[in-house]
Design a protein around this motif. Structure first.
Motif, PDB file in Angstrom:
ATOM      1  N   ARG A  51       0.816  -1.222   0.000  1.00 18.41           N
ATOM      2  CA  ARG A  51       0.000   0.000   0.000  1.00 18.41           C
ATOM      3  C   ARG A  51       0.846   1.267   0.000  1.00 18.41           C
ATOM      4  O   ARG A  51       0.342   2.340  -0.348  1.00 18.41           O
ATOM      5  N   ASN A  54       1.421   2.643  -3.840  1.00 12.96           N
ATOM      6  CA  ASN A  54       0.541   3.624  -4.504  1.00 12.96           C
ATOM      7  C   ASN A  54       0.048   4.682  -3.513  1.00 12.96           C
ATOM      8  O   ASN A  54      -0.957   5.345  -3.741  1.00 12.96           O
ATOM      9  N   LEU A  56      -1.434   4.599  -0.722  1.00 11.48           N
ATOM     10  CA  LEU A  56      -2.630   4.440   0.118  1.00 11.48           C
ATOM     11  C   LEU A  56      -2.178   4.530   1.571  1.00 11.48           C
ATOM     12  O   LEU A  56      -2.954   4.839   2.464  1.00 11.48           O
ATOM     13  N   LEU A  89      -3.666  11.366  -6.705  1.00 11.66           N
ATOM     14  CA  LEU A  89      -4.706  10.619  -7.425  1.00 11.66           C
ATOM     15  C   LEU A  89      -4.294  10.392  -8.870  1.00 11.66           C
ATOM     16  O   LEU A  89      -4.538   9.332  -9.442  1.00 11.66           O
ATOM     17  N   ARG A  92      -1.780   7.648  -8.958  1.00 14.67           N
ATOM     18  CA  ARG A  92      -2.390   6.341  -8.722  1.00 14.67           C
ATOM     19  C   ARG A  92      -3.045   5.779  -9.978  1.00 14.67           C
ATOM     20  O   ARG A  92      -3.168   4.565 -10.129  1.00 14.67           O
TER      21      ARG A  92
END
Lengths: 254, 288
Positions: A51, A54, A56, A89, A92
């Motif tokens: 995670r 990316n 997160l 974003l 991603r």
């Protein structure tokens, strides 16, 4: 700085949740077009590591580069400036992510789930792209169905099609078969094997040793937030260096 | 032992067995008792002259009642729209990571749920005693435009402000309940796809939150419809005020209260039908 053949470069990554240090200095380089399987006991930091790739999960120290681009930060001299969420974003969008629990959007049809990320494409083009991807995972006939009407294996295949929608340079899989009934695991692994053969760069957290042995180019064994082993499947699975790896493998293989 | 061996001795062919459902005599007794009570009440409605159905019929579609009904519907509609717009702003504020926004929203909801609607309405109607003029200008600096409070805030304006502010506090909590009912992993999946924040809220979060929002929102809307009767304290000619005016004149209290009651019942029924269809729309993907 980054070699052209490198897809992911992880350097000195540390991450804590409260007083628990989940990642204790991870260094890892992943080549373009390779399949990397991350193994390790639960709580070893596998999912957290995936995670961070990316963003997160934010890292406390160290950095992650994907295709040469620093993830989540902008470097200026010796300082890292946190990027605004809309830039993260955008980063991603180039990295597909497949969740353990599928996380399909229940109020959208299978087709709409796949087209949802294609918001900048003309509608007809997005629809055609989604249908092609659903065909690739063998579910073109389920385009009009809702996620709830599908089996777990079918839902995960839709989730894979959704992750591929934006033509990512890298796809991350977080225990993609752990929530499935045993007889449904095979169909998901088949789709993943196809992707691997097509040259997609993949990082897979899984407990499926059979898949690791046959599809992975390299295996990373993680324990207590550190990388204990890293090498080709034959080396890590058949002649591991550490006792911890041997103990883990004897448990999952029995 | 002997019973078992007997049964074994003569096994009946399975297909000849008949299933006899259990009898429930007390259900019939209960139903009969309730039906007698209902019949008595219906008989009273028809025979008791106190209901005065003639007066009821005479005023049910009477012009002043129709005008009052329109005001009730308008106040409900405007109060609901303004209230829920406020709620849609206040709920994300209360869930925000920004401590200032969070406290402001929390305080607003606390204050406006604490003050009885009728008290709040009287405050707004008497705003002129607190501030005899209102001005728009630089905060703590010179004013640019001036208004006399009483000319700006009419009694209808005061009623609308009161209803909307009161409603916003409740709507905020209803919307917040909807938002927190959605699995956080849905937003994580949207974030992993690189979907922009506003689109995540509009396309992924809100449609799913609506499933939890709608039953409570419909409840609140019905509540608001009846709360509009409270604005009679500001002498606004809505339904309840108007029937009071009429029975104050002719003394026929019961049939005129009945006029208002039946209209409230009809409007609630209309809202319920509307609720059914809206809920069905948002249950897409959950129906089998």
């Amino acid at each position: 700085m980054t070699k052209p053949l490198t897809m992911v470069e992880i350097r000195g990554v540390h991450k804590s949740f409260g007083s628990l240090e989940v990642l204790q200095g991870i260094d890892l380089t992943i080549e373009k077009g390779s399949v990397t399987v991350i193994l390790g006991p639960s709580g070893s930091g596998k999912s957290t590591l995936l995670r961070t790739i990316n963003h997160l999960e934010k890292v406390d120290r160290g950095h992650v580069r994907v295709d040469g681009e620093l993830i989540g930060y902008r470097q200026d001299g010796d300082r890292l400036y946190e990027l605004h969420e809309r830039h993260v974003l955008k980063q991603r969008a180039g990295i597909g992510f497949v969740f353990q629990t599928f996380n399909l959007f229940p109020h959208l049809t299978v087709l709409e789930n796949v087209t949802e990320a294609l918001l900048r494409r003309p509608r007809a083009e997005a629809k055609q792209r989604a249908l092609d991807l659903l065909d690739r995972v063998g579910l073109a006939d389920k385009a009009a169905a809702y996620p709830r009407q599908l089996s777990g294996g079918q839902q995960q295949r839709v989730a894979i099609a959704r992750a591929l929608a934006l033509d990512p340079k890298l796809v991350l899989f977080d225990e993609p078969t752990s929530a499935l009934d045993p007889e449904l695991v095979g169909e998901v692994l088949d789709v993943m094997r196809d992707l691997a053969r097509a040259g997609t760069t993949m990082i897979v957290v899984t407990h499926e040793i059979g898949f690791a042995r046959e599809a992975a180019d390299s295996i990373v064994f993680l324990d207590g937030g550190r990388i204990l082993e890293h090498g080709p499947p034959a080396q890590v699975l058949d002649s591991p260096v550490h006792d911890r790896t041997r103990a883990f493998l004897s448990k999952v293989l029995s | 032992m002997s019973v078992l061996s007997e049964a074994r001795a003569a096994p009946p062919a399975a297909e000849t067995l008949t299933v006899v459902p259990a009898r429930h005599p007390w259900r019939w007794v209960g139903a009969a008792a309730v039906l007698v009570l209902v019949a008595q009440f219906a008989h009273g409605l028809v025979t008791n002259p106190g209901w005065d159905w003639g007066t009821f019929a005479g005023y049910f579609f009477e012009r002043s009642v129709m005008q009052a009904l329109l005001i009730t519907v308008e106040l409900t509609f405007a109060g609901a729209v303004l209230g829920f717009l406020g709620g849609i702003v206040l709920a994300p504020m209360r869930l925000s990571r920004n401590p200032v926004l969070r406290s402001v929203s929390w305080t607003y909801i606390w204050v406006f749920r604490s003050v009885p609607l009728i008290v709040q309405l009287l405050f707004w109607a008497n705003l002129g005693y607190l501030y005899d003029s209102l001005q728009i200008g630089v905060p703590f600096g010179p004013g640019l435009v001036h208004f006399a409070t009483n000319s700006l805030v009419s009694s209808l304006g005061a009623a609308l402000i009161g209803l909307a502010l009161h409603e916003a506090a409740y709507a905020a909590e209803i919307v917040r309940a909807g938002i927190i009912s959605v699995d956080q992993r849905q937003l994580e999946a949207a974030a992993a796809l690189g979907i922009p924040r506003l689109r995540q809220f509009r396309r992924i979060l809100l449609p799913q939150a609506m499933r939890a929002i709608l039953p409570s929102a419909a409840n609140e809307l019905v509540n608001l419809l009846k709360s509009t009767s409270v604005v009679y304290v500001l002498a606004i000619g809505e339904l309840f005020y108007q029937v009071q005016v009429v029975y104050g004149r002719n003394g026929r209290v019961v049939p005129l209260l009945l006029v208002a009651t039946v209209w409230y019942v009809i409007l609630t029924a209309v809202l319920s039908v509307f609720q059914h269809y809206v809920e069905r729309h948002f249950s897409r993907g959950w129906r089998k």
